[in-house]
Design an enzyme around this catalytic site. Structure first.
Site, PDB file in Angstrom:
ATOM      1  N   TRP A  41      43.618  42.999  29.227  1.00  0.00           N
ATOM      2  CA  TRP A  41      44.629  44.005  29.604  1.00  0.00           C
ATOM      3  C   TRP A  41      44.044  45.109  30.483  1.00  0.00           C
ATOM      4  O   TRP A  41      44.777  45.958  30.980  1.00  0.00           O
ATOM      5  CB  TRP A  41      45.261  44.610  28.345  1.00  0.00           C
ATOM      6  N   HIS A  87      32.143  42.007  33.170  1.00  0.00           N
ATOM      7  CA  HIS A  87      33.264  41.858  34.108  1.00  0.00           C
ATOM      8  C   HIS A  87      32.880  42.498  35.441  1.00  0.00           C
ATOM      9  O   HIS A  87      32.205  43.526  35.473  1.00  0.00           O
ATOM     10  CB  HIS A  87      34.514  42.527  33.531  1.00  0.00           C
ATOM     11  N   GLU A 107      34.478  44.266  37.375  1.00  0.00           N
ATOM     12  CA  GLU A 107      34.916  45.667  37.518  1.00  0.00           C
ATOM     13  C   GLU A 107      33.920  46.623  36.872  1.00  0.00           C
ATOM     14  O   GLU A 107      33.857  47.792  37.230  1.00  0.00           O
ATOM     15  CB  GLU A 107      36.335  45.826  36.941  1.00  0.00           C
ATOM     16  N   GLU A 143      34.819  34.293  37.512  1.00  0.00           N
ATOM     17  CA  GLU A 143      35.882  35.056  38.175  1.00  0.00           C
ATOM     18  C   GLU A 143      35.409  35.490  39.561  1.00  0.00           C
ATOM     19  O   GLU A 143      34.730  36.514  39.696  1.00  0.00           O
ATOM     20  CB  GLU A 143      36.211  36.319  37.370  1.00  0.00           C
ATOM     21  N   GLY A 201      44.323  38.498  33.823  1.00  0.00           N
ATOM     22  CA  GLY A 201      44.539  39.942  33.903  1.00  0.00           C
ATOM     23  C   GLY A 201      46.019  40.265  33.952  1.00  0.00           C
ATOM     24  O   GLY A 201      46.723  40.253  32.939  1.00  0.00           O
TER      25      GLY A 201
HETATM   26  P1  13P Z   1      43.983  39.018  37.517  1.00  0.00           P
HETATM   27  O1  13P Z   1      44.479  37.881  36.651  1.00  0.00           O
HETATM   28  O2  13P Z   1      44.882  40.215  37.471  1.00  0.00           O
HETATM   29  O3  13P Z   1      43.600  38.564  38.874  1.00  0.00           O
HETATM   30  O4  13P Z   1      42.626  39.526  36.806  1.00  0.00           O
HETATM   31  C1  13P Z   1      41.644  38.597  36.489  1.00  0.00           C
HETATM   32  C2  13P Z   1      40.619  39.262  35.667  1.00  0.00           C
HETATM   33  O5  13P Z   1      39.855  40.077  36.164  1.00  0.00           O
HETATM   34  C3  13P Z   1      40.562  38.924  34.240  1.00  0.00           C
HETATM   35  O6  13P Z   1      39.418  39.425  33.645  1.00  0.00           O
END
Ligand code: 13P
Length: 253
Positions: free
Chosen positions: A11, A93, A95, A164, A231
């Site tokens: 989330w 991750h 991010e 990812e 996500g």
């Molecule tokens: P999205 O599915 O919004 O592209 O995000 C992927 C994600 O970073 C899941 O950890």
């Protein structure tokens, strides 16, 4: 897909207590998808509340500190998230790697702390568009994983890997099925080298990056894809559980 598919909602920094109704809806729907393992990683502030609502789904956190306790203002330890009801934690991750300069060494230290606290871990990896275009995506991901993955017995039970590609996250753009298959095959080979065949074959390799109900069937039907880390599409029960349905269908054939 030989393994029980693992469909995990990340989330990110979305959700207040108003989202608990969505978590309840996901949990209810998951009871109709027993061949799939469904889990959600809400923000820290909702871990306990979602845990209390959940009968079927697993609840996890999106990060944890490598430290056990002490003077680390603002940090949350693995023991704390486990105490709140989390059963797993997402680590490394992109991010966090990109936004907070997290290195693979730090991801490994966090993974060690999480395992010590009895949590399972999902270790994320993935390349930038620039790295992919330079033809070095596989070497880059292999290096990230070699350093990030914890050494542990029962790796099959405790570890999942999420591939990812950064350029596919939140962009609506997914990697091609060929690229996913090639990367996942490389990751499987690496896992066998690190953990030995018996454990490595149990480890689920998730794909993440713009997974949606419309592309889930193709992605989940790809060799060595053991599930999805979702996500945006995990924020409503409707879209998230459509992905779980695609996973159920991939098992039932
Ligand atoms: P999205 O599915 O919004 O592209 O995000 C992927 C994600 O970073 C899941 O950890």
């Amino acid at each position: 897909m030989a393994q029980r598919p693992y469909i995990v909602g990340n989330w990110k920094m979305n959700g207040t207590r108003a989202m608990l109704s969505e978590a309840r809806a996901i949990d209810r729907a998951a009871q109709r998808h027993m061949k799939v393992e469904v889990a959600v990683a809400p923000p820290f502030t909702l871990v306990h509340a979602v845990h209390r609502e959940a009968e079927q789904i697993g609840v996890g956190a999106q990060d944890c500190s490598p430290n056990a306790d002490g003077a680390f203002t603002g940090d949350i330890s693995a023991t704390m998230v486990a105490d709140a009801g989390a059963k797993f934690v997402i680590l490394g991750h992109s991010e966090r790697r990109e936004g907070y300069g997290e290195t693979s060494e730090l991801v490994r230290a966090k993974a060690d702390a999480a395992l010590e606290a009895g949590l399972r871990v999902i270790i994320c990896c993935g390349e930038t568009l620039e790295t992919r275009e330079s033809g070095k995506a596989e070497a880059f991901v292999a290096k990230q994983l070699k350093v990030s993955l914890p050494k542990v017995e029962d790796a099959g039970e405790k570890i999942s890997v999420a591939y990812e590609p950064i350029w596919a996250i939140g962009t609506g753009q997914t990697a091609t099925i060929d690229d996913i298959a090639t990367m996942h095959a490389m990751i499987r080979k690496l896992l066998i080298e690190i953990y030995g065949e018996e454990q490595a074959l149990e480890i689920r390799i998730l794909y993440g990056g713009s997974v949606k109900p419309e592309n889930a069937t193709d992605i989940l039907g790809t060799a060595e894809v053991g599930g999805a880390l979702v996500g945006g599409a995990s924020l409503t029960a409707d879209s998230f559980m459509s992905i779980a349905l695609a996973a159920t269908e991939s098992v039932e054939g």
